[in-house]
Motif scaffolding. Structure first.
Motif, PDB file in Angstrom:
ATOM      1  N   UNK A  55       4.364 -13.359  -2.691  1.00  0.00           N
ATOM      2  CA  UNK A  55       4.145 -12.515  -1.528  1.00  0.00           C
ATOM      3  C   UNK A  55       5.242 -11.467  -1.319  1.00  0.00           C
ATOM      4  N   UNK A  56       6.417 -11.865  -1.573  1.00  0.00           N
ATOM      5  CA  UNK A  56       7.771 -10.958  -1.353  1.00  0.00           C
ATOM      6  C   UNK A  56       7.337  -9.785  -2.552  1.00  0.00           C
ATOM      7  N   UNK A  57       6.961 -10.217  -3.655  1.00  0.00           N
ATOM      8  CA  UNK A  57       6.761  -9.087  -4.828  1.00  0.00           C
ATOM      9  C   UNK A  57       5.799  -8.074  -4.025  1.00  0.00           C
ATOM     10  N   UNK A  58       4.404  -8.603  -3.539  1.00  0.00           N
ATOM     11  CA  UNK A  58       3.601  -7.809  -3.096  1.00  0.00           C
ATOM     12  C   UNK A  58       3.869  -7.008  -2.033  1.00  0.00           C
ATOM     13  N   UNK A  59       4.667  -7.454  -1.100  1.00  0.00           N
ATOM     14  CA  UNK A  59       5.171  -6.727   0.176  1.00  0.00           C
ATOM     15  C   UNK A  59       6.132  -5.734  -0.452  1.00  0.00           C
ATOM     16  N   UNK A  60       6.943  -5.774  -1.261  1.00  0.00           N
ATOM     17  CA  UNK A  60       7.692  -4.703  -1.848  1.00  0.00           C
ATOM     18  C   UNK A  60       6.876  -3.682  -2.471  1.00  0.00           C
ATOM     19  N   UNK A  61       5.978  -3.914  -3.169  1.00  0.00           N
ATOM     20  CA  UNK A  61       4.862  -3.156  -3.973  1.00  0.00           C
ATOM     21  C   UNK A  61       4.157  -2.251  -2.838  1.00  0.00           C
ATOM     22  N   UNK A  63       3.976   1.849  -1.924  1.00  0.00           N
ATOM     23  CA  UNK A  63       2.946   2.395  -1.932  1.00  0.00           C
ATOM     24  C   UNK A  63       2.458   3.231  -0.435  1.00  0.00           C
ATOM     25  N   UNK A  64       2.899   2.530   0.582  1.00  0.00           N
ATOM     26  CA  UNK A  64       2.909   2.964   1.819  1.00  0.00           C
ATOM     27  C   UNK A  64       3.718   4.206   2.265  1.00  0.00           C
ATOM     28  N   UNK A  65       4.986   4.122   1.495  1.00  0.00           N
ATOM     29  CA  UNK A  65       5.984   5.122   1.812  1.00  0.00           C
ATOM     30  C   UNK A  65       5.485   6.500   1.057  1.00  0.00           C
ATOM     31  N   UNK A  66       4.727   6.422  -0.052  1.00  0.00           N
ATOM     32  CA  UNK A  66       4.106   7.559  -0.811  1.00  0.00           C
ATOM     33  C   UNK A  66       2.741   7.986  -0.169  1.00  0.00           C
ATOM     34  N   UNK A  67       2.074   6.810   0.317  1.00  0.00           N
ATOM     35  CA  UNK A  67       0.544   7.438   0.732  1.00  0.00           C
ATOM     36  C   UNK A  67       0.208   7.481   2.169  1.00  0.00           C
ATOM     37  N   UNK A  68       1.049   6.628   2.953  1.00  0.00           N
ATOM     38  CA  UNK A  68       0.677   6.479   4.646  1.00  0.00           C
ATOM     39  C   UNK A  68      -0.565   6.209   4.739  1.00  0.00           C
ATOM     40  N   UNK A  69      -1.151   5.296   3.797  1.00  0.00           N
ATOM     41  CA  UNK A  69      -2.604   4.852   4.141  1.00  0.00           C
ATOM     42  C   UNK A  69      -2.658   3.888   5.204  1.00  0.00           C
ATOM     43  N   UNK A  70      -3.622   3.943   5.934  1.00  0.00           N
ATOM     44  CA  UNK A  70      -3.776   2.762   7.147  1.00  0.00           C
ATOM     45  C   UNK A  70      -4.296   1.841   6.566  1.00  0.00           C
ATOM     46  N   UNK A  71      -4.935   1.847   5.371  1.00  0.00           N
ATOM     47  CA  UNK A  71      -5.385   0.515   4.608  1.00  0.00           C
ATOM     48  C   UNK A  71      -4.144  -0.385   4.136  1.00  0.00           C
ATOM     49  N   UNK A  72      -3.227   0.375   3.496  1.00  0.00           N
ATOM     50  CA  UNK A  72      -2.014  -0.133   3.171  1.00  0.00           C
ATOM     51  C   UNK A  72      -1.228  -0.822   4.279  1.00  0.00           C
ATOM     52  N   UNK A  73      -1.265  -0.014   5.479  1.00  0.00           N
ATOM     53  CA  UNK A  73      -0.446  -0.657   6.487  1.00  0.00           C
ATOM     54  C   UNK A  73      -1.036  -1.816   6.882  1.00  0.00           C
TER      55      UNK A  73
END
Length: 139
Positions: free
Chosen positions: A29-35, A39-49
């Motif tokens: 989960x920690x690895x997934x959160x970091x990834x 991803x959110x910092x580059x795309x600002x996708x509401x799905x990723x958020x």
């Protein structure tokens, strides 16, 4: 019911395996959160958020699963000490507490799995919606 010193010791292998499984879940989960954060910092996708918010809930559950598992193991050790000292009634009560803590830990684990499956279903539905609007073209 009278329990002996070895009765609470029977829970140690199960508790150790559960705590190992919970730790593995935490690490993945920690690895997934970091990834996802990257991803959110580059795309600002509401799905990723939304996925990040879901992971926050799962992280809370995993922390509590581990805490209840550790408390259960501690209670087993305390129970063994009580039985060693000859305090049979206190040992039996503490052993009961240990079993309850183990059940709470497994219940939290079950809830975390439900949330995880729901998140995967959302991911799959997003993939299916993308497929319905046209096939992906890979470079």
């Amino acid at each position: 019911m009278e329990i002996t010193l070895t009765t609470p010791a029977l829970l140690f292998p199960a508790l150790s395996l559960l705590l190992l499984a919970f730790t593995n879940r935490f690490m993945s989960l920690a690895k997934l959160i970091r990834d996802l954060k990257h991803r959110y910092q580059t795309s600002h996708s509401h799905l990723v958020f939304g996925q990040i918010q879901n992971l926050r809930t799962r992280l809370f559950l995993i922390r509590n699963m581990q805490a209840m598992g550790i408390a259960s193991m501690f209670s087993c050790v305390l129970c063994m000490f009580m039985l060693y000292r000859g305090w049979q009634t206190a040992g039996e009560i503490i052993f009961g507490v240990s079993l309850v803590l183990l059940m709470v830990s497994m219940s939290l684990s079950f809830r975390e799995i439900q949330i995880s499956v729901k998140a995967l279903e959302l991911e799959l539905s997003d993939l299916e919606q993308g497929e319905a609007s046209g096939p992906l073209v890979l470079p």
